[in-house]
Design an enzyme around this catalytic site. Structure first.
Site, PDB file in Angstrom:
ATOM      1  N   GLY A 149       2.887  -1.192   4.193  1.00 15.20           N
ATOM      2  CA  GLY A 149       2.871   0.213   3.817  1.00 15.20           C
ATOM      3  C   GLY A 149       4.266   0.701   3.455  1.00 15.20           C
ATOM      4  N   GLY A 150       4.917   1.361   4.391  1.00 13.50           N
ATOM      5  CA  GLY A 150       6.206   2.002   4.131  1.00 13.50           C
ATOM      6  C   GLY A 150       7.237   1.110   3.452  1.00 13.50           C
ATOM      7  N   GLY A 206       2.491   2.202  10.584  1.00 10.74           N
ATOM      8  CA  GLY A 206       3.407   3.329  10.415  1.00 10.74           C
ATOM      9  C   GLY A 206       4.120   3.745  11.687  1.00 10.74           C
ATOM     10  N   GLU A 242      -5.145  -5.225  10.634  1.00 12.94           N
ATOM     11  CA  GLU A 242      -4.161  -4.163  10.818  1.00 12.94           C
ATOM     12  C   GLU A 242      -4.442  -3.421  12.118  1.00 12.94           C
ATOM     13  OE1 GLU A 242      -2.215  -2.964   6.891  1.00 12.94           O
ATOM     14  OE2 GLU A 242      -3.962  -1.692   7.143  1.00 12.94           O
ATOM     15  N   SER A 255       3.595  -2.217  10.234  1.00 16.38           N
ATOM     16  CA  SER A 255       5.049  -2.167  10.433  1.00 16.38           C
ATOM     17  C   SER A 255       5.762  -3.472  10.083  1.00 16.38           C
ATOM     18  CB  SER A 255       5.376  -1.729  11.867  1.00 16.38           C
ATOM     19  OG  SER A 255       4.904  -0.415  12.094  1.00 16.38           O
ATOM     20  N   ASN A 261       0.864  -1.187   0.000  1.00 18.00           N
ATOM     21  CA  ASN A 261       0.000   0.000   0.000  1.00 18.00           C
ATOM     22  C   ASN A 261       0.898   1.234   0.000  1.00 18.00           C
ATOM     23  OD1 ASN A 261      -1.814   2.042   0.479  1.00 18.00           O
ATOM     24  ND2 ASN A 261      -2.195   1.477   2.627  1.00 18.00           N
ATOM     25  N   TRP A 262       0.956   1.887  -1.151  1.00 19.89           N
ATOM     26  CA  TRP A 262       1.855   3.049  -1.256  1.00 19.89           C
ATOM     27  C   TRP A 262       1.277   4.309  -0.623  1.00 19.89           C
ATOM     28  CZ3 TRP A 262       4.663   3.259  -6.702  1.00 19.89           C
ATOM     29  CH2 TRP A 262       5.511   2.159  -6.797  1.00 19.89           C
ATOM     30  N   LYS A 263       0.006   4.270  -0.247  1.00 14.66           N
ATOM     31  CA  LYS A 263      -0.651   5.461   0.303  1.00 14.66           C
ATOM     32  C   LYS A 263      -0.445   6.642  -0.671  1.00 14.66           C
ATOM     33  CE  LYS A 263       0.397   3.538   4.771  1.00 14.66           C
ATOM     34  NZ  LYS A 263       0.205   3.652   6.209  1.00 14.66           N
ATOM     35  N   HIS A 271      -9.408   0.781   4.904  1.00 20.48           N
ATOM     36  CA  HIS A 271      -8.139   1.048   5.602  1.00 20.48           C
ATOM     37  C   HIS A 271      -8.406   2.010   6.763  1.00 20.48           C
ATOM     38  CE1 HIS A 271      -4.048   2.378   6.398  1.00 20.48           C
ATOM     39  NE2 HIS A 271      -3.632   1.310   5.728  1.00 20.48           N
ATOM     40  N   GLU A 319      -6.876   4.480   7.761  1.00 24.70           N
ATOM     41  CA  GLU A 319      -6.700   5.895   7.411  1.00 24.70           C
ATOM     42  C   GLU A 319      -7.929   6.444   6.678  1.00 24.70           C
ATOM     43  OE1 GLU A 319      -2.875   5.530   5.482  1.00 24.70           O
ATOM     44  OE2 GLU A 319      -1.977   4.980   7.408  1.00 24.70           O
TER      45      GLU A 319
HETATM   46  C1  PEP Z   1      -0.629   0.067   5.887  1.00 23.34           C
HETATM   47  O1  PEP Z   1      -0.646   1.217   5.476  1.00 23.34           O
HETATM   48  O2  PEP Z   1      -1.568  -0.685   5.605  1.00 23.34           O
HETATM   49  C2  PEP Z   1       0.502  -0.366   6.710  1.00 23.34           C
HETATM   50  C3  PEP Z   1       0.451  -1.554   7.235  1.00 23.34           C
HETATM   51  O3  PEP Z   1       1.538   0.527   6.856  1.00 23.34           O
HETATM   52  P1  PEP Z   1       2.995   0.219   7.499  1.00 23.34           P
HETATM   53  O4  PEP Z   1       3.471  -1.093   6.936  1.00 23.34           O
HETATM   54  O5  PEP Z   1       3.834   1.370   7.077  1.00 23.34           O
HETATM   55  O6  PEP Z   1       2.798   0.128   8.973  1.00 23.34           O
END
Ligand code: PEP
Length: 248
Positions: free
Chosen positions: A229-230, A169, A163, A208, A12-14, A93, A95
């Site tokens: 994500g990241g 994050g 999640e 994470s 997930n590049w957001k 999600h 967010e």
């Molecule tokens: C996400 O955005 O779904 C996520 C899990 O982010 P991260 O891996 O950066 O915690």
């Protein structure tokens, strides 16, 4: 149980990345038992599909509207995502739930729109730090499961991503025991509601996930993959996560 399913690593590049970032798909490893999906921002969907041609990597969107078309300025619909050549869409999600006030019933409508457009929905759920501290995690998950998962869900059109909000994050990854407890709970609820179909639905962990913790997370039989994500923004980080999942 996991042996029957293909694993899934979804990135997930957001709101990150421009066209040049898509070059990383060429540096991701070949896999045997793992599907790989990248979910870039909406303007990159079509170019993402082009960049991923011949690699086996799927492209997904990060959200869709519940309606197929209409006066919804700034939104994109599931048929538009499919028209761009993408095959997946993230819905619910945290967010979006937090920043756009999406409720469980909105998430369910979005997943239904995804199904109607022949997309696979990657449906996210998870508890906040306060809910976990109050020992409410499983009640929260139960409510999200019953409120946001459509009756028409199948092992093909739905992937669930657990999640925990406090792990997204933040670098504060859930422990294997915490992941196991929630994944076992989700699996039992899915089987109770959908029978064999529920046993076949893929269940991802997200929060994470990094190259250094991936193998520990994937050691659990009830983790079918990860929503990342990241660490999905560069092949340097995403490739070892994919490799760890493929080897698990
Ligand atoms: C996400 O955005 O779904 C996520 C899990 O982010 P991260 O891996 O950066 O915690």
């Amino acid at each position: 149980m996991r042996a029957m399913k293909r694993k899934l690593a979804a990135g997930n590049w957001k709101m990150n990345g421009t066209a040049a970032a898509l070059e990383m798909v060429r540096d991701l490893p070949e896999t045997h038992s793992t599907d790989v999906v990248i979910c870039p921002p909406a303007p990159l969907l079509y170019r993402g599909v082009e960049a991923a041609k011949g690699t086996g990597i799927g492209i997904g969107a990060q959200d869709c509207h519940s309606e197929a078309k209409g006066a919804y300025t700034g939104d994109i619909s599931a048929p538009m995502i499919a028209d761009a050549g993408a095959r997946f869409v993230i819905v619910g999600h945290s967010e979006r739930r937090e920043g756009h006030a999406e409720r469980d019933r909105d998430v369910r409508s979005k997943a239904e729109a995804a199904f109607a457009a022949n997309l696979t929905a990657i449906l996210c759920l998870g508890e906040s730090a306060e809910e976990r501290a109050a020992d409410n995690t499983l009640d929260i998950i139960a409510g999200q499961l019953s409120g946001s998962i459509p009756d028409a869900s199948t092992a093909q059109n739905l992937v669930i991503a657990y999640e925990p909000i406090w792990a997204i994050g933040t670098g504060a990854v859930a422990s294997p025991a915490q992941i196991d407890e929630v994944h076992d709970f989700i699996r039992a609820r899915l089987i109770r509601r959908f029978g064999d179909t529920g046993a076949g639905m893929r269940l991802l962990y997200g929060g994470s996930v990094k190259p250094g913790n991936a193998a520990d997370i994937f050691a659990s039989d009830n983790v079918d993959g990860a929503l990342v994500g990241g660490a999905s923004l560069s092949a340097k980080d995403f490739a070892p996560i994919i490799a760890a999942l493929d080897a698990s």
